[in-house]
Structures are given as structure tokens and as C-alpha cells.
Motif scaffolding. Structure first.
Motif, PDB file in Angstrom:
ATOM      1  N   ASN A 291      15.024   3.312  35.072  1.00 53.98           N
ATOM      2  CA  ASN A 291      14.607   1.965  35.426  1.00 53.98           C
ATOM      3  C   ASN A 291      14.635   1.093  34.171  1.00 53.98           C
ATOM      4  O   ASN A 291      15.029   1.571  33.101  1.00 53.98           O
ATOM      5  CB  ASN A 291      13.224   1.972  36.086  1.00 53.98           C
ATOM      6  N   HIS A 292      14.224  -0.145  34.305  1.00 56.33           N
ATOM      7  CA  HIS A 292      14.322  -1.074  33.181  1.00 56.33           C
ATOM      8  C   HIS A 292      13.497  -0.620  31.983  1.00 56.33           C
ATOM      9  O   HIS A 292      13.864  -0.851  30.840  1.00 56.33           O
ATOM     10  CB  HIS A 292      13.889  -2.466  33.623  1.00 56.33           C
ATOM     11  N   VAL A 293      12.380   0.087  32.250  1.00 61.20           N
ATOM     12  CA  VAL A 293      11.519   0.530  31.142  1.00 61.20           C
ATOM     13  C   VAL A 293      12.260   1.557  30.287  1.00 61.20           C
ATOM     14  O   VAL A 293      12.270   1.473  29.052  1.00 61.20           O
ATOM     15  CB  VAL A 293      10.205   1.137  31.692  1.00 61.20           C
TER      16      VAL A 293
ATOM     17  N   VAL B  35      15.504   2.029  30.092  1.00 65.53           N
ATOM     18  CA  VAL B  35      16.688   1.462  29.437  1.00 65.53           C
ATOM     19  C   VAL B  35      16.271   0.651  28.209  1.00 65.53           C
ATOM     20  O   VAL B  35      16.918   0.719  27.161  1.00 65.53           O
ATOM     21  CB  VAL B  35      17.504   0.608  30.430  1.00 65.53           C
ATOM     22  N   LYS B  36      15.175  -0.072  28.322  1.00 65.68           N
ATOM     23  CA  LYS B  36      14.683  -0.833  27.164  1.00 65.68           C
ATOM     24  C   LYS B  36      14.291   0.106  26.034  1.00 65.68           C
ATOM     25  O   LYS B  36      14.603  -0.128  24.865  1.00 65.68           O
ATOM     26  CB  LYS B  36      13.453  -1.672  27.571  1.00 65.68           C
TER      27      LYS B  36
ATOM     28  N   LYS C 230      24.085   1.459  39.242  1.00 70.98           N
ATOM     29  CA  LYS C 230      22.724   1.035  38.891  1.00 70.98           C
ATOM     30  C   LYS C 230      22.522   1.141  37.380  1.00 70.98           C
ATOM     31  O   LYS C 230      22.039   0.213  36.725  1.00 70.98           O
ATOM     32  CB  LYS C 230      21.715   1.929  39.621  1.00 70.98           C
TER      33      LYS C 230
ATOM     34  N   GLU D 146      24.485  -1.544  35.481  1.00 72.78           N
ATOM     35  CA  GLU D 146      23.903  -2.888  35.525  1.00 72.78           C
ATOM     36  C   GLU D 146      22.729  -3.011  34.560  1.00 72.78           C
ATOM     37  O   GLU D 146      22.577  -4.020  33.872  1.00 72.78           O
ATOM     38  CB  GLU D 146      23.476  -3.226  36.960  1.00 72.78           C
ATOM     39  N   LEU D 147      21.915  -1.955  34.493  1.00 77.10           N
ATOM     40  CA  LEU D 147      20.777  -1.983  33.570  1.00 77.10           C
ATOM     41  C   LEU D 147      21.248  -1.971  32.119  1.00 77.10           C
ATOM     42  O   LEU D 147      20.735  -2.713  31.270  1.00 77.10           O
ATOM     43  CB  LEU D 147      19.865  -0.783  33.836  1.00 77.10           C
TER      44      LEU D 147
ATOM     45  N   HIS E 162      22.569  -5.282  31.099  1.00 73.72           N
ATOM     46  CA  HIS E 162      21.540  -6.305  30.953  1.00 73.72           C
ATOM     47  C   HIS E 162      20.774  -6.165  29.648  1.00 73.72           C
ATOM     48  O   HIS E 162      20.474  -7.149  28.978  1.00 73.72           O
ATOM     49  CB  HIS E 162      20.578  -6.255  32.149  1.00 73.72           C
ATOM     50  N   TYR E 163      20.434  -4.931  29.281  1.00 68.90           N
ATOM     51  CA  TYR E 163      19.635  -4.724  28.059  1.00 68.90           C
ATOM     52  C   TYR E 163      20.504  -4.371  26.858  1.00 68.90           C
ATOM     53  O   TYR E 163      19.972  -4.064  25.792  1.00 68.90           O
ATOM     54  CB  TYR E 163      18.580  -3.639  28.297  1.00 68.90           C
TER      55      TYR E 163
END
Lengths: 159, 229
Positions: free
Chosen positions: B115-117, B119-120, B153, B156-157, B160-161
Motif C-alpha cells: 500500500n502507499h505506506v 511504498v513510501k 497496482k 501505479e504506487l 506516484h512515489y
């Protein structure tokens, strides 16, 4: 039916495909053509498969190595490459495939990209990881027959 | 462009056979990333015979993060490339939080998810996500559909990051190898751009060069080195 005038005939591209399998696998032209159609259909669907129109033009395969010239429409070579790359087994036996290049004529493709078998592989015993095995040897490539199928090694690994 | 392979006894072919085939296919190097059970191989002899770089790597596989942590620590100083076998939420989370880890291998396999967490965190710690094309090449039907969806998915993440990533066909034998051109074509068909796949294959090489430089005796810290002259 009378054939089409030259400017209306389809433009083709010919892909030189190299094939490799374990030495006990035999691939027939029909089986390869069938798997090719399935691979294209599975990856890009009926419409895409029709657009590619992948056709096996020439085919040869012997003792675990071979090559094929595969015809596709001009402008579709990238998708054709992708479809061929996803062909991972013929009749359940694993296959290594590589598109060596693309030509405008079948003859140029055959001359440039299809390597004809020069000599038959040799059957002999080799020592690999301190055990003796039957092996099929072709120049530096050695396919060792172990208890659970073949292992791919080279002359650097064995004596 | 480099490929990261599994070699005998972790795969069906030895390092030498993978190297020979990869060299013919146009790769500049291979990263050997067995799951710990490694048979000895002479990287220099293979490299000289087949004109290809052979990189010593490992893919740490453990059931829980605490055990993986110890293994990463053990191998970091000895191996050029350290990857972690992803594919479960716990292991994915563990890997992205460790700056000592180079690559999180196949994060979307099995029950794995990101999830975004995560990936960051990976972008902050410089942990590369692996886009594994193995299932795209070797599966069909529903399994492949789900795999392509999860790659999308992740893509895309990552876009973005701006997280780092690598691409591999995860070959278990020399028959699983595909040439760089063929991988670009497959990537494009499932929604990547050509340059993304190219960058992902080249990233193994960049990573290797960086880690070798860090391991050399003249290295002090990034941008600082001991000059012999």
C-alpha cells in the motif's frame, strides 16, 4: 480466387525464433503452431490474435534444439514478440524461446537468424557434484539426467 | 542490463548454464540470488568464459521478520546484492523498513500486497521493489490475470512515489530466461512502458556497481573516498 494486386497484398514480417528444451523433449510443428496460437490468444485475446495472425513458416527441431520462422503482420512485431515470449511449454514440457531477430522476407530471416544443427549431441557419463550421471553433451552445454529430471550445466561444472 | 536468476540447487540449471544462456540472450550480467542453499561456483571463471558479469547475491527467505533480520545482518557484509523473499504482508513490511535490504523480491506473489505506506517507506529507505514477470510468462488464465492486476497496482504506487524498482523474469532454469527485447515487449503488452522495463533491468547493474564500490577498501561514505595518489 485471383490474387490481390501487389499494393493490396498484406505486408508481412518474419521472426526468427530459437527454441531450446531438455534433450528428451520432442516438439512437432503442429504442436508448436497450436501453442503459439494459444499463447497469443491467452495474452491478447481473440481480436489481438487475429491481428497478429502468427503462422509458423518454417520449423525444425531435433535433440532439444531448434528454430522456427514465424510470420506476422507488419506493425505487430512487438506484440508478436510478447506472445512468443509467453510460450513457456509445449505439451507440458518446458521450452526456452528467444526471438533472435525480425526480417522482411522469410529467406533473409532463415539465413540470418536460424542456426541449423551442425552435429548431433553426444551421450556420455559425466561427473557432476561428485556423482556420476548420464548426460547429453553439445559443445559447452551439458544436460545431466538426475533423479528428478534434467539439470542444465556446462563443461565448467563437470568432468 | 542484468537478470537476477535462481541457480542449482535452487533452480534447474547451474550458475554457469544460466550465465551462458543469459550472455547469448544479450544480458551484461546475472545476479545469483538463491534462497541460501548455494552450491559453490567460480564466478571469475564463469565470467571470463562467457563474457558476462556474475554477481554474488542472496534472497533471504524466512517465516518471520525477526529471523529475517538476523539473516540480512549476516549476509549484508558478505554479499553484493541482498534481496528479501517477499510475498506476505509481514515480510514486505519488514523489507521496506530495512535500509540494509537492496531488493524486495516478488512482493505481490502469494498473499503479498503493498500500500502507499509501504511504498513510501521503500522510497525513503532505498529498497527496490521487484516487478516479477515470472507468472506473466508462465501462467495462464485467472492466475495470470490476478498477477497482472497486482503488478499494475504496484506500478501505479511506484510511479506516484517515485520509488526505486527492478524488473526480472525470475528464471528458475535457463529455459525460463527471456531476452531483454522480449521482456520489453511483454512489459509493454501488460501496461508498462519500454523505458520502465529497461530501467528495471538496468537497475540491477546500477545496484551492483554501487554496492561493489561501497565494499571496496577506498570507500569511506557516499561521495568520500581515499585517494591513493
Amino acid at each position: 480466387m485471383k490474387h490481390l494486386p501487389k499494393h493490396l497484398q498484406p505486408r508481412w514480417r518474419y521472426l526468427g525464433v530459437e527454441l531450446e528444451t531438455w534433450p528428451d523433449t520432442d516438439i512437432e510443428r503442429r504442436a508448436f503452431q497450436r501453442e503459439l496460437w494459444y499463447a497469443a490468444q491467452d495474452l491478447i485475446g481473440d481480436a489481438g490474435s487475429a491481428a497478429l495472425d502468427l503462422t509458423v513458416y518454417t520449423f525444425e527441431f531435433e535433440d532439444g534444439r531448434g528454430g522456427a520462422v514465424v510470420r506476422t503482420h507488419r506493425g505487430e512485431t512487438a506484440r508478436a514478440r510478447a506472445a512468443i515470449a509467453t510460450l513457456s511449454a509445449v505439451d507440458g514440457d518446458p521450452v526456452g524461446v528467444r526471438v533472435r531477430g525480425v526480417s522482411g522476407t522469410a529467406r533473409a530471416c532463415e539465413e540470418k537468424y536460424i542456426r541449423h544443427a551442425t552435429e548431433a549431441p553426444e551421450q556420455r557419463q559425466v561427473v557432476f557434484r561428485e556423482a556420476e550421471y548420464d548426460a547429453v553433451v553439445r559443445a559447452e552445454r551439458v544436460d545431466v539426467r538426475t533423479d528428478d529430471g534434467f539439470s542444465g550445466v556446462t563443461d565448467l561444472d563437470c568432468q | 542490463m542484468y537478470e537476477a536468476v535462481y541457480a542449482h540447487p535452487d533452480g534447474g540449471s547451474t550458475v554457469a548454464r544460466q550465465a551462458l544462456t543469459a550472455s547469448e540472450y544479450g544480458f551484461d550480467g546475472i545476479v545469483v540470488r538463491n534462497h541460501g542453499d548455494q552450491a559453490a561456483y567460480d564466478a571469475e571463471a564463469i565470467s571470463a568464459s562467457y563474457d558476462i558479469d556474475v554477481v554474488d547475491g542472496i534472497e533471504v527467505r524466512a517465516t518471520d521478520p525477526s529471523r529475517a533480520s538476523g539473516l540480512v545482518g549476516n549476509h549484508r557484509s558478505r554479499r553484493t546484492v541482498v534481496a528479501v523473499h517477499g510475498g506476505s504482508v509481514d515480510m514486505n513490511r519488514f523489507a521496506v523498513e530495512q535500509p540494509a535490504v537492496d531488493v524486495l523480491a516478488h512482493p505481490m506473489a502469494g498473499d503479498g500486497d503493498v500500500n502507499h505506506v509501504l511504498v513510501k517507506a521503500a522510497a525513503n529507505n532505498g529498497v527496490r521493489f521487484e516487478f516479477s514477470l515470472h507468472d506473466v510468462l508462465h501462467e495462464t488464465g485467472g492466475t495470470r490475470v490476478r498477477q497482472i492486476q497486482s503488478l499494475r497496482k504496484l506500478r501505479e504506487l511506484v510511479e506516484h512515489y517515485d520509488a526505486p524498482y527492478v524488473v526480472s523474469a525470475d528464471p528458475r532454469s535457463h529455459l525460463d530466461l527471456r531476452s531483454p527485447r522480449d521482456l520489453l515487449a511483454v512489459g509493454e503488452t501488460i501496461g508498462f512502458t519500454e523505458s520502465q522495463i529497461e530501467a528495471g533491468l538496468a537497475e540491477w547493474q546500477r545496484l551492483t556497481d554501487r554496492n561493489r564500490e561501497r565494499a571496496s577498501s577506498s570507500f569511506v561514505e557516499p561521495g568520500v573516498w581515499i585517494d591513493d595518489e
